[in-house]
Scaffold this motif. Sequence first.
Motif, PDB file in Angstrom:
ATOM      1  N   ALA A 174      -3.258  11.275   6.879  1.00  0.00           N
ATOM      2  CA  ALA A 174      -2.537  12.341   7.887  1.00  0.00           C
ATOM      3  C   ALA A 174      -3.086  13.610   7.727  1.00  0.00           C
ATOM      4  N   GLY A 175      -2.498  14.154   8.134  1.00  0.00           N
ATOM      5  CA  GLY A 175      -2.641  15.705   8.403  1.00  0.00           C
ATOM      6  C   GLY A 175      -1.985  16.902   7.539  1.00  0.00           C
ATOM      7  N   GLY A 176      -2.542  17.055   6.508  1.00  0.00           N
ATOM      8  CA  GLY A 176      -1.585  18.247   5.797  1.00  0.00           C
ATOM      9  C   GLY A 176      -0.718  16.908   4.557  1.00  0.00           C
ATOM     10  N   ALA A 177      -0.460  17.674   3.314  1.00  0.00           N
ATOM     11  CA  ALA A 177      -0.106  17.254   2.172  1.00  0.00           C
ATOM     12  C   ALA A 177       1.071  16.604   2.846  1.00  0.00           C
ATOM     13  N   GLU A 178       2.832  17.638   3.528  1.00  0.00           N
ATOM     14  CA  GLU A 178       3.456  16.976   3.469  1.00  0.00           C
ATOM     15  C   GLU A 178       3.755  15.883   4.026  1.00  0.00           C
ATOM     16  N   LYS A 179       2.764  15.530   5.449  1.00  0.00           N
ATOM     17  CA  LYS A 179       2.737  14.199   6.481  1.00  0.00           C
ATOM     18  C   LYS A 179       2.389  12.860   5.181  1.00  0.00           C
ATOM     19  N   CYS A 180       1.234  13.907   3.949  1.00  0.00           N
ATOM     20  CA  CYS A 180       0.688  12.433   3.275  1.00  0.00           C
ATOM     21  C   CYS A 180       2.256  12.446   2.531  1.00  0.00           C
ATOM     22  N   ARG A 181       2.707  13.108   1.742  1.00  0.00           N
ATOM     23  CA  ARG A 181       3.885  12.706   1.226  1.00  0.00           C
ATOM     24  C   ARG A 181       5.132  12.113   1.298  1.00  0.00           C
ATOM     25  N   HIS A 182       5.568  12.092   3.223  1.00  0.00           N
ATOM     26  CA  HIS A 182       7.011  11.534   3.896  1.00  0.00           C
ATOM     27  C   HIS A 182       6.155   9.800   3.304  1.00  0.00           C
ATOM     28  N   ALA A 183       4.066   9.836   4.185  1.00  0.00           N
ATOM     29  CA  ALA A 183       3.927   8.612   4.449  1.00  0.00           C
ATOM     30  C   ALA A 183       4.469   7.798   3.147  1.00  0.00           C
ATOM     31  N   LYS A 184       4.228   8.162   1.946  1.00  0.00           N
ATOM     32  CA  LYS A 184       4.279   7.663   0.454  1.00  0.00           C
ATOM     33  C   LYS A 184       5.438   8.118   0.541  1.00  0.00           C
ATOM     34  N   GLU A 185       6.902   8.879   0.042  1.00  0.00           N
ATOM     35  CA  GLU A 185       7.865   8.560  -0.455  1.00  0.00           C
ATOM     36  C   GLU A 185       9.011   7.715   0.942  1.00  0.00           C
ATOM     37  N   VAL A 186       9.031   8.004   2.186  1.00  0.00           N
ATOM     38  CA  VAL A 186       9.726   7.762   2.837  1.00  0.00           C
ATOM     39  C   VAL A 186       9.038   6.353   3.674  1.00  0.00           C
ATOM     40  N   LEU A 187       8.176   6.923   4.387  1.00  0.00           N
ATOM     41  CA  LEU A 187       7.630   5.622   5.091  1.00  0.00           C
ATOM     42  C   LEU A 187       7.338   3.908   4.131  1.00  0.00           C
ATOM     43  N   GLY A 188       6.830   4.433   2.690  1.00  0.00           N
ATOM     44  CA  GLY A 188       6.936   3.573   1.466  1.00  0.00           C
ATOM     45  C   GLY A 188       4.887   3.391   1.870  1.00  0.00           C
ATOM     46  N   PHE A 189       4.233   3.508   2.432  1.00  0.00           N
ATOM     47  CA  PHE A 189       3.192   3.601   2.419  1.00  0.00           C
ATOM     48  C   PHE A 189       2.468   3.177   0.478  1.00  0.00           C
ATOM     49  N   ASP A 190       0.972   2.820   0.120  1.00  0.00           N
ATOM     50  CA  ASP A 190       0.872   2.879  -0.827  1.00  0.00           C
ATOM     51  C   ASP A 190      -0.140   3.887  -1.185  1.00  0.00           C
ATOM     52  N   GLU A 191      -0.703   4.134  -0.658  1.00  0.00           N
ATOM     53  CA  GLU A 191      -1.541   5.675  -0.182  1.00  0.00           C
ATOM     54  C   GLU A 191      -1.365   6.567   1.113  1.00  0.00           C
ATOM     55  N   CYS A 192      -2.151   7.919   0.655  1.00  0.00           N
ATOM     56  CA  CYS A 192      -1.992   8.814   1.902  1.00  0.00           C
ATOM     57  C   CYS A 192      -3.054   9.166   2.021  1.00  0.00           C
ATOM     58  N   ILE A 193      -3.886   9.548   2.586  1.00  0.00           N
ATOM     59  CA  ILE A 193      -5.311  10.476   2.332  1.00  0.00           C
ATOM     60  C   ILE A 193      -5.701  11.896   3.601  1.00  0.00           C
ATOM     61  N   ASP A 194      -4.940  12.935   3.060  1.00  0.00           N
ATOM     62  CA  ASP A 194      -5.453  13.917   3.902  1.00  0.00           C
ATOM     63  C   ASP A 194      -6.765  13.983   4.597  1.00  0.00           C
ATOM     64  N   HIS A 195      -6.661  13.497   5.874  1.00  0.00           N
ATOM     65  CA  HIS A 195      -8.428  14.524   6.225  1.00  0.00           C
ATOM     66  C   HIS A 195      -8.808  15.126   7.052  1.00  0.00           C
ATOM     67  N   LYS A 196      -7.872  16.808   5.936  1.00  0.00           N
ATOM     68  CA  LYS A 196      -8.289  17.773   5.865  1.00  0.00           C
ATOM     69  C   LYS A 196      -9.122  18.103   5.236  1.00  0.00           C
ATOM     70  N   ALA A 197      -8.785  17.488   4.273  1.00  0.00           N
ATOM     71  CA  ALA A 197      -9.501  17.736   2.978  1.00  0.00           C
ATOM     72  C   ALA A 197     -11.283  17.029   3.567  1.00  0.00           C
ATOM     73  N   ALA A 198     -12.143  18.302   2.274  1.00  0.00           N
ATOM     74  CA  ALA A 198     -13.143  18.467   2.072  1.00  0.00           C
ATOM     75  C   ALA A 198     -14.075  17.214   1.986  1.00  0.00           C
TER      76      ALA A 198
END
Length: 337
Positions: A174-198
């Motif tokens: 996902a794009g950005g830390a907030e979306k990644c946090r949502h994916a893990k904490e609310v949606l229950g994904f095991d991991e989420c990586i920010d595609h904007k990271a270098a």
Amino acid sequence: NRRIVLASRPQGEPVANNFRLETVNKPVPAEGEVLLRAVYLSLDPYMRGRMNDAKSYADPVAIDDVMVGASVAQVEVSNHPDYKVGEWILAFGGWQDYVVSNGEGLMKLGDNPSNPSFALGIMGMPGFTAYMGLLDIGAPKAGETIVVAAATGPVGATVGQIAKLKGCRVVGIAGGAEKCRHAKEVLGFDECIDHKAADFEQQLAAVCDNGIDVYFENVGGKVFDAVLPLLNTGARVPVCGLISQYNATSLPDGPDRLSLLMGTLLVKRIKMQGFIIFDDYGDRYPEFAQDMGQWLAQGKIQYREQIVDGLENMTAAFIGLLKGENFGKVVIKVNNP
Ligand code: NDP
């Protein structure tokens, strides 16, 4: 009747001038027709394709025609025996307040649905897309690793949550830390990586240390480039969307990676299959609706909507959707129930 028409075709990213908000007379239903008053309008990435003058799986919108799209509406006037005033309807009414219909293609949502807008998202086209693409083409097995991008959007969020219900390990992108946090904490994904990271590619490889068994393709571009070398032998790739390319006006600069792709598909016996949800799976909607209705009722699926108020804000919301500015399913509220 307020409506948004296609004023000109975009070159690359759409701009406000490609759309025009106008006010015209309210249409009058004839015998055998209903007048529908929209409450919620859907915004979806496929609408970008309809703005191009190019043959796709559906015809383009003509210049000066109303932009297409699904709506959740109420019957305001009925001259049709099957519909009564006040009833909720899912229609393909376009970006406007009012539309007349002879009943063709309408879906009844009842007199008092608890979440009428869900018919545009989790219980509608995006949810159905996630369900069929993942289960029919992706065919996930417990213990496998599933990767999905646009992970907090209506399709991606649903893909990942269904994969969790099937016992898979789910990695979102996902794009950005907030979306990644949502994916893990609310949606229950095991991991989420920010595609904007270098170091996105390295981070993805690190969390996919057993490779990728199912890659549900929503975005294409550099995300696919990072996924390709990680695909396992026998991997499945449902090709659902390529949003990173929707505003592109030409193929990306080289090097040409087609032979790398073909070679990988061959050697690893990868199944890669595109699908267009209603064309390919329309008859399986009831099966989806039953499962999804149950999962929602049991609290097993979380669903995030971003409600935008007012038809006049629809264009900006659409331009933003194509750039990742949305967070969840974008629904435009155009009228009060
Ligand atoms: P989303 O709300 O998930 O779509 C927008 C998201 O795409 C953005 O929020 C952004 O998320 C991501 N995105 C945009 N540009 C890029 C980029 N350059 N690189 C990576 N990510 C990007 O929409 P939906 O869930 O409705 O749709 C998801 C996909 O499914 C789309 O490609 C759509 O066309 C496709 N689709 C296909 C159907 C079919 O029948 N085949 C039916 C329905 C949808 P982020 O900020 O996290 O990057």
